[in-house]
Structure formats: C-alpha cells, structure tokens
Design a protein around this motif. Structure first.
Motif, short mmCIF file in Angstrom:
data_model
loop_
_atom_site.label_atom_id
_atom_site.label_comp_id
_atom_site.label_asym_id
_atom_site.label_seq_id
_atom_site.Cartn_x
_atom_site.Cartn_y
_atom_site.Cartn_z
N UNK A 58 0.89 -1.37 -0.09
CA UNK A 58 0.00 0.06 0.24
C UNK A 58 0.77 1.25 0.16
N UNK A 59 2.22 1.24 0.78
CA UNK A 59 2.86 2.32 0.93
C UNK A 59 3.48 2.70 -0.60
N UNK A 60 3.85 1.61 -1.30
CA UNK A 60 4.40 1.82 -2.58
C UNK A 60 3.56 2.28 -3.58
N UNK A 61 2.28 1.81 -3.33
CA UNK A 61 1.14 2.07 -4.47
C UNK A 61 1.10 3.65 -4.69
N UNK A 62 0.09 3.90 -5.73
CA UNK A 62 -0.29 5.34 -6.13
C UNK A 62 -1.42 5.56 -5.35
N UNK A 63 -1.91 5.03 -4.48
CA UNK A 63 -3.01 5.24 -3.69
C UNK A 63 -2.84 6.81 -2.83
N UNK A 64 -4.03 7.11 -2.47
CA UNK A 64 -4.02 8.76 -2.11
C UNK A 64 -3.59 8.74 -0.72
N UNK A 65 -3.11 9.57 -0.27
CA UNK A 65 -2.03 10.08 1.07
C UNK A 65 -2.97 9.67 2.15
N UNK A 66 -4.48 9.92 1.68
CA UNK A 66 -5.35 9.74 3.03
C UNK A 66 -5.25 8.36 3.42
N UNK A 67 -5.05 7.40 2.37
CA UNK A 67 -5.14 6.03 2.85
C UNK A 67 -4.01 5.45 3.37
N UNK A 68 -2.53 6.21 2.68
CA UNK A 68 -1.52 5.76 3.47
C UNK A 68 -1.20 6.25 4.82
N UNK A 69 -1.63 7.19 5.16
CA UNK A 69 -1.50 7.89 6.45
C UNK A 69 -1.71 6.84 7.46
N UNK A 70 -3.05 6.49 7.65
CA UNK A 70 -3.36 5.33 8.61
C UNK A 70 -2.67 4.24 8.46
N UNK A 71 -2.22 3.77 7.27
CA UNK A 71 -1.43 2.65 7.04
C UNK A 71 -0.04 2.54 7.75
N UNK A 72 0.43 3.82 7.44
CA UNK A 72 1.92 4.13 8.25
C UNK A 72 1.69 3.92 9.61
N UNK A 73 0.45 4.70 10.18
CA UNK A 73 0.22 4.62 11.54
C UNK A 73 -0.02 3.26 12.22
N UNK A 74 -0.40 2.38 11.50
CA UNK A 74 -0.83 1.17 11.83
C UNK A 74 0.51 0.20 11.82
N UNK A 75 1.50 0.42 10.87
CA UNK A 75 2.65 -0.03 10.83
C UNK A 75 3.66 0.53 12.20
N UNK A 76 3.40 1.67 12.37
CA UNK A 76 4.24 2.49 13.53
C UNK A 76 3.79 1.69 14.75
#
Length: 854
Positions: free
Chosen positions: A160-178
C-alpha cells in the motif's frame, strides 16, 4: 412474514437492522429460512449483514449463536469483515477476532480489503487496522501484532505504501505499521518487503505528514544497525539532508533529524558521510536558529549527539560550526528533558577530543553543568551531568584535577554511595586524581570519610570499578616521593581494606587486579609497621605470589609486580630479606623493560632495579643501581610527555631519600639543572614533582650548592619550592645560604612565569585569566623564611625533621652522612660509565585505566 416493503426488505430485515432480537427470534422460530433471507434491494443483504451494518453487537452475537452464515456476501462482495471496516465498527471486528471462527479468517480478509485499488475501501480498512493495533502506555504494544505477522500483513502494508493510492489511505497505513514496528520480526518483514526505497522516495512528498511518517518508520528500522547500513546505501542521508533544507514543519523535522541520527549511529562510515557531505553540518546547526519547538530541539540535540559520538572529525565540525553554543544554551532552559539531552550532547561532543573540550570550556559549558549537578540529586541526572563534566576533563590529569576539585570532594564521595556504576567510576576516578600530585587532597578526603565507601566498592562485580578503587586507595596512602599518609593508611586498615585487598590479590580472576591489589597493599603498609604486620601475618599473604607474577605472560603484570616488590622493599631491609628468602628476583626480569622503547616501562623498571639492587643476585648492586639512576635522569632530559617527566621526577624524589650513595649518584649526572628547569613547567604535576625531588636532594651538599646558585639566578624557583614543600622542609644549610643571598640582593622575578595558583571557576566560565602587568616585576624579598601555612602539605615528601649528618627514612630508620658517603663514590663511578643515550620513543598512551601514575 415474507412480505416486502418498497425497499425490498422483509420484516426480519427491519427487526435485525434495528436490533429487535425478540422479533428476529420469533421469525426464525417460525421458519429457519428467515435466518438467511436476503433483501431485494439490489444488495442482497442477510439479517446478519444488516446487523453488522447497523453496528448492533448484541444482535450480531445473537444471530451468530443461531447459526447465521458468517461467510455471507452481498452483491458488492462485502461480508461482515468488510462492512465493519467500511462503518468503522471496531467492537464488532474485535468480536469476530476473539470468536476466531474457522469459516471467518478475519485478518486475511482485512488485508485483502486493505489491498483494494479503491480508496473508499482501502482507507477505512487502514483506519480500522490502525485502531486494532493501537497499544497503550500501561500495557505496551498491542498483542494483535502477532496476528498481523502471522497473516503476512506487513508485505500488504508495504505494498500500500508503495502504491499510487491517496495520501489519506497511506497515512493510517503508516500509523498502523508504526504501532507494531518495535518488534524485530516486523522490522525484518518490512525489509524483506522492500520498504526502504519507497520510504526514501516519500521524502520528496509535498505532504509533510507523509514525510513525517516515512522518516518515523525508517528511523525505527535504522535502530537495527544492519538496516541503517541498507538505508545509507540506498541514499537516505542526502535525502534526509535535502528535507531539512526545504521542510518547515517541526513535527516532520523531528522524525527526519532523528532518522539521520540513527543512521549515523549505526556505522562510523555513515557518521563520516554525514560530516563530509556539502553543507551537511551547516544545515544541521542552522536548524537551531530561532527554534522554539521543544520536541524539535530535543530531537536535534539527540541527533547531534549521535552524529558526534566517538567521531573526532564530526565533533570538531559541529563545535566549530557553532553547534556547541546552541547546546550550551539548552543547558540553561527550565525543561529537564531538554537539559539532559544537552548534557548528553556535551559528553558526545567532548569525549576524547582535546580541541572540542577546550572550546566547550571556553564557551562556558562547565558552569551550567555544575548548576544542574548541584540542583538535582536524582541519580540519572547526576550520572549524565557528571559524565559530561568528566568527559570535558579528558585524559589530562591537570584538567581532571581541576574538574574534580570543582565537583568537590563531598560530592564525589556521595557518588560512591548511590546505586549507579557510572557514578561509582567517576567518584573513584575523581578522588584518585585529587589524591595524587604535589598539592593533593589526601587529608581532606580522609577527613570527609571518603575511604570507607571506597573500601566498600572493592566488593563491586565490575572489574573496572574495582581497579580504579584499588588505585585510588593507593594514591590516598602515599604521595610524591613515597611520602606515606599515616592517618589514611590506618583508616584503610580500620575499614577492613587490607583484608579485602588481600582477598583480591589472591582470588581475583583478573591478573591486573591481583597485581594492583598487591601494589596497593605495599603502599598501605609503607612506613606503617602495624599495617605491615597485619599484611605479612595474614595466612594468604606470601611474597611468592608476587614473585610468580614477575614471570607472567602479560608485560604490564610483570612491570606492576616489580613495582609492588619495590614498594614493599623500599627502605626496609627486613622486607628485602623476606623477598630474597622467598626466591628473590633476577636481573633478566627487568632487562626487557630497561631496554623497552616504552618510556613508561623504562622509567618504572629503572626505579625498581635501584630499590631492589641489594637482592638481585645476578647483577652487581652498584651496576644495577647506577644503570637505573642513569635511565631516570636521561628520561628527564629526553622525554617529551609530561606524564613521563612527572613520573621520572617522582622516582628521583623517592630515591633521593633512600639508601646511602643514591642521592649523590643522582646529583653527579646533572639532575639538579633539569629539575630546576621543570620547576618552571606549566604542568603542575611536573612542576611539583620536580620541586619535591629537589627538596630531598637539597640535603646533598653538591645539590644544595647547585640549587642555591639556580635560585639566586632566578628567584622564581624559590617561590616554587616554597609553594610545594615550604622552606622549613629544605636542608637547613640551604635555608641558611638562601638567607645570605637575600641580604646580598636578588634580581627581580621576570613576568610571565607559570602561575602557582590552581585554575579557578573563571577558567570554566570562558573567561581568560588576567595576565600580570609587565611593568610590575615580582620580587622575592618579602617572602618569609618559615614554612608556608594555610595549605594542605600532606604531599610534602619530608616526613619529620632533618638534622645535619642524619637522614630519616620513610620507615623511621636513619643513616649517617658518613655512611652514605662511603657508598656514593662507587655509585658515581658506575653511573658516569654509562653513555648518554637518547631515548626517543614516546610512552604508550593506551594504558589500562590510570596505571601511568604509580
């Protein structure tokens, strides 16, 4: 019962959606088919899916208990897990996770939904995942990390982080990983999924939150050194520096500078890269300008410490660029966490770097550190602050003594009593340097009850602490010229220190500790018959143990064993006899050291052969003594290292009041002029040791005349003698001659001579000490003839009164001037037979602890 409303819903659908479980139960009892009846609204939802859509947990539990199909999907391909994600019903998701139904793999379905190409599906799923993995301060990391790892969720997150999906999706994904990245297996999974490259790529994002989260994840990965290497190899360092130049969001910069710090800390090569990249240090230091954000100040100071730690070039670059000024400013703020960060940065900037130590001291770092040390009694604050102060002192014993003096004897003793090994080490080292030298504080330490806690630390299970304590106890018992401090020696015995030292001598696993303990035992008993009796009558004590160490594989053990024997045998015929009866020593034990290129080894071994010459059977006494004396005086002429010069002068001072003939032999090879020269040294250790040696030699007629002539030509020398030993401690004939010279008239003392006053706090406030005006020359005419008063004279080498024709030894034994003269001619003859060799080799700076001061 099967009738539909205009939306296509049957009565059971309405009851299930609104949570009317009694009605639902009645419908199911009337017909089992009602449990899976689908709506006719184009979505085909079952009663269970409608319950999930409404978020009615009790209704969901009821329908599941009735056997509802948990695998049911509507026409949009959404089941219970997907509907929970879309509607953010975490409690319902938790229920299904805890239920762990075989037909419902919740985590796999979650990660499948997260990998959707549709933002409206991936974004809410990422938010659910963030909440499912959220930890707490009381319980720590959420245990759902195991399910994420087990179900291969990390590769999906990285995808998901690598993909071209919107930042609104990447932000909670990053936070889940953290939320779960602190676990090493999660870090490993990130690396295996190729996380580093996309993270670095995101540093170019225009969204500061994405920059912040990318840097945060990379920072956590780089806490593992091998991953820090990978990040550096992937170009993370220049990318992070570029962000520092363009990003103005403090929250993002916090993670960016910390990430840079962890990458630098992972490998010295990466530290060098940070230091050598164009404008890198300037960029880092410039971030301090007009900065008020507390979190960024903490992060920046932490990064500075990491980049500087153990890297001399980076330390110098950061200090010269002005980073140290900002760090010192932070020492004065009212936030303790910021102060402690700055304290650690000071330690890292100054450790083993003479240039930065000097610059930091000139910039006024010491006073705020001292203020913090005095203000707080918390062990962690004291530990860090004392560590920074001690790091500033460096390896120079003069600076160490000044710093220890500023910390104060009482504070150093307090360090020995707290539960901190770092403070134990600093306390013992600080007391050790204060107990050494010509103007030591042996008496003050003893009267402040400093010996008892030192003895207790002999029980420590940390060898480096035990070793420093052993040495400090030795320094407290004897000073320059082997002048014993009887009171401290008695206190060591009363504190059971002799018993503990004997135990270490016999049972310590470390051979250096064994030999250091034996050396300290010798000094504890030097001139103290009761202590000597206690040691020699102990069951475990025998000179055989020390003699065996003379044949150890480690040259340092052999050298220190010789020093221990020399201390026991010093001015003691009875102990020399004991050593001889237990096997004695051979000249070949000393030969490698006497010929060594290491001046430290050569100096100590030269002293040893003179003291032990009577019991060395395979070499003539006069020859071995003469060679040892010649080496010591040659070292005074050729050594460049101040530590070696001071040690050689100390050895001369010891030998100058030993057996007959030795002082005359020392004087015969021009020792007086070079010692007079060293009385004008800027190093107090050199200056004081030389003065004390000359004080002993003044009882030799030839030395007396030479010294008088030197003092007449330069009256400053008498000031040095008076300062360190007092005129009353010099030979009476010398004092009488000096009085005559005063009556005749003396030249003025030239300005610019070394100050005899120790460093004051102004030195540590960045203020240069005022220079004396050249127009006002000092004179010696107003100086009194009596002993100096008001100063600690415990370091004076002259114990007891002197009478013409009689010399009092450290053991209280005396020999007449006539008997000493009978042996002096032979020693002088052999001493002059040795050619004047020039010893060029410098002493080895890598010495274990502080064993150079013996």
């Amino acid at each position: 019962m099967d009738a539909r409303d205009k939306t296509g819903w049957a009565p059971i659908h309405q009851a299930a959606f609104h949570g009317f479980m009694n009605s639902v139960e009645r419908f199911i009892n009337m017909s089992k088919d009602q449990l899976e009846l689908e709506t006719e609204d184009g979505i085909s939802s079952t009663p269970l899916l409608l319950c999930v859509m409404s978020g009615k947990l009790e209704s969901v539990e009821f329908l599941v208990s009735k056997g509802a199909n948990v695998k049911a999907l509507n026409t949009e391909n959404h089941g219970v897990v997907e509907l929970c994600c879309l509607r953010q019903y975490i409690d319902v998701l938790d229920y299904f996770i805890e239920k762990d139904l075989p037909d419902l793999p919740v985590w796999k379905l979650l990660f499948t939904f997260l990998s959707s190409d549709l933002d409206e599906e991936a974004e809410p799923t990422a938010k659910c995942l963030r909440r499912l993995t959220q930890g707490s301060q009381s319980e720590g990391i959420n245990q759902n990390w195991q399910a994420v790892n087990k179900n291969k969720g990390v590769p999906v997150i990285i995808k998901v982080i690598k993909s071209d999906i919107t930042d609104e999706t990447k932000i909670p994904t990053f936070q889940a990983l953290l939320n779960i990245i602190e676990k090493d297996v999660i870090k490993d999974a990130c690396i295996n999924a190729g996380a580093i490259a996309p993270l670095i790529k995101h540093f170019k994002s225009e969204n500061s939150m994405i920059i912040k989260l990318s840097a945060n994840v990379l920072k956590e990965l780089c806490k593992v050194k091998k991953y820090g290497d990978q990040a550096a190899q992937s170009g993370a360092i220049p990318a992070l520096l570029a962000v520092m130049k363009t990003c103005h969001d403090p929250e993002a910069l916090v993670e960016v500078v910390l990430c840079l710090g962890y990458i630098a800390a992972s490998n010295v090569t990466h530290q060098s890269t940070v230091g050598t990249l164009p404008d890198s240090i300037t960029t880092l230091v410039n971030l301090y300008d007009d900065l008020t954000d507390r979190h960024l100040l903490m992060a920046l100071t932490t990064a500075v410490a990491m980049i500087a730690n153990g890297h001399e070039t980076n330390q110098t670059l950061l200090v010269d660029e002005g980073g140290s000024v900002h760090v010192i400013t932070l020492l004065r703020v009212k936030h303790l966490d910021l102060q402690l960060n700055a304290v650690e940065a000071v330690r890292c900037l100054s450790e083993k770097n003479v240039h930065t130590q000097k610059t930091l001291i000139e910039e006024g770092v010491v006073m705020p550190l001292m203020a913090l040390l005095r203000k707080s009694r918390a062990p962690d604050v004291q530990e860090k602050t004392a560590g920074a102060l001690w790091s500033l002192a460096g390896d120079n014993i003069e600076e160490q003594r000044s710093m220890a003096d500023l910390i104060s004897v009482n504070t150093l003793i307090e360090f020995l009593t707290v539960k901190s090994e770092k403070l134990h080490l600093i306390g013992s080292q600080g007391l050790g340097v204060l107990a050494q030298g010509p103007m030591n504080k042996q008496t003050e330490i003893g009267e402040s009850n400093g010996i008892h806690p030192l003895v207790r630390l002999l029980h420590s299970n940390r060898e480096h602490i035990v070793l420093n304590v052993i040495q400090t106890l030795r320094y407290l018992c004897v000073s320059i010229g082997y002048a014993p401090h009887t009171t401290n020696q008695t206190t060591v015995s009363q504190s059971r220190g002799i018993k503990f030292l004997l135990a270490l001598m016999v049972h310590a696993k470390n051979e250096i500790i064994q030999v250091e303990a034996s050396h300290t035992l010798a000094c504890v008993s030097l001139g103290h018959q009761e202590n000597l009796d206690e040691i020699t009558h102990a069951v475990d004590f025998t000179y055989v143990r020390i003699l065996r160490m003379m044949y150890n594989n480690d040259p340092l053990v052999r050298l220190l064993a010789g020093q221990a024997l020399a201390a026991f045998a010093y001015n003691s015929l009875s102990q020399q006899k004991e050593v001889a009866e237990n096997g004695g020593v051979r000249y070949n034990c000393f030969e490698p050291f006497l010929n060594s290129e290491d001046q430290y080894y050569r100096c100590l071994s030269a002293f040893q052969v003179v003291v032990l010459s009577r019991i060395i059977p395979d070499e003539e006494q006069a020859l071995s003594s003469a060679r040892g004396i010649k080496i010591l005086v040659d070292l005074l002429y050729t050594a460049k290292n101040e530590t070696i010069i001071a040690l050689a002068a100390d050895c001369v001072a010891r030998l100058a009041h030993t057996r007959a003939g030795v002082p005359a032999a020392i004087v015969s090879i021009r020792s007086v002029p070079i010692l007079c020269k060293y009385m004008m040294s800027s190093a107090e250790q050199v200056r004081g040791s030389s003065a004390i040696a000359l004080g002993y030699l003044s009882f030799n007629h030839h030395a007396e005349r030479e010294l008088l002539n030197q003092c007449r030509q330069d009256p400053y020398l008498i000031m040095v003698l008076h300062h360190y030993i007092g005129l009353g401690k010099l030979a009476p004939s010398f004092v009488e001659g000096w009085r005559h010279y005063k009556k005749v008239g003396l030249p003025p003392i030239e300005p610019g001579r070394p100050s005899l006053v120790g460093k004051k706090t102004g030195h540590y406030m960045g203020q240069n000490m005022p220079k004396p005006e050249s127009g006002h020359a000092m004179t010696i005419m107003s100086m009194g003839d009596g002993e100096r008063t008001g100063s600690n004279l415990q370091s004076s080498p002259l114990m007891g009164s002197r009478h013409e024709g009689t010399q009092i030894t450290a053991q209280g034994r005396s020999t007449s001037r006539a008997s000493r003269a009978s042996h002096s001619i032979t020693l002088q003859k052999h001493a002059t037979q040795f050619s004047v060799d020039t010893f060029q080799a410098e002493s080895n700076p890598q010495r274990l602890c502080t064993t150079k001061t013996i």
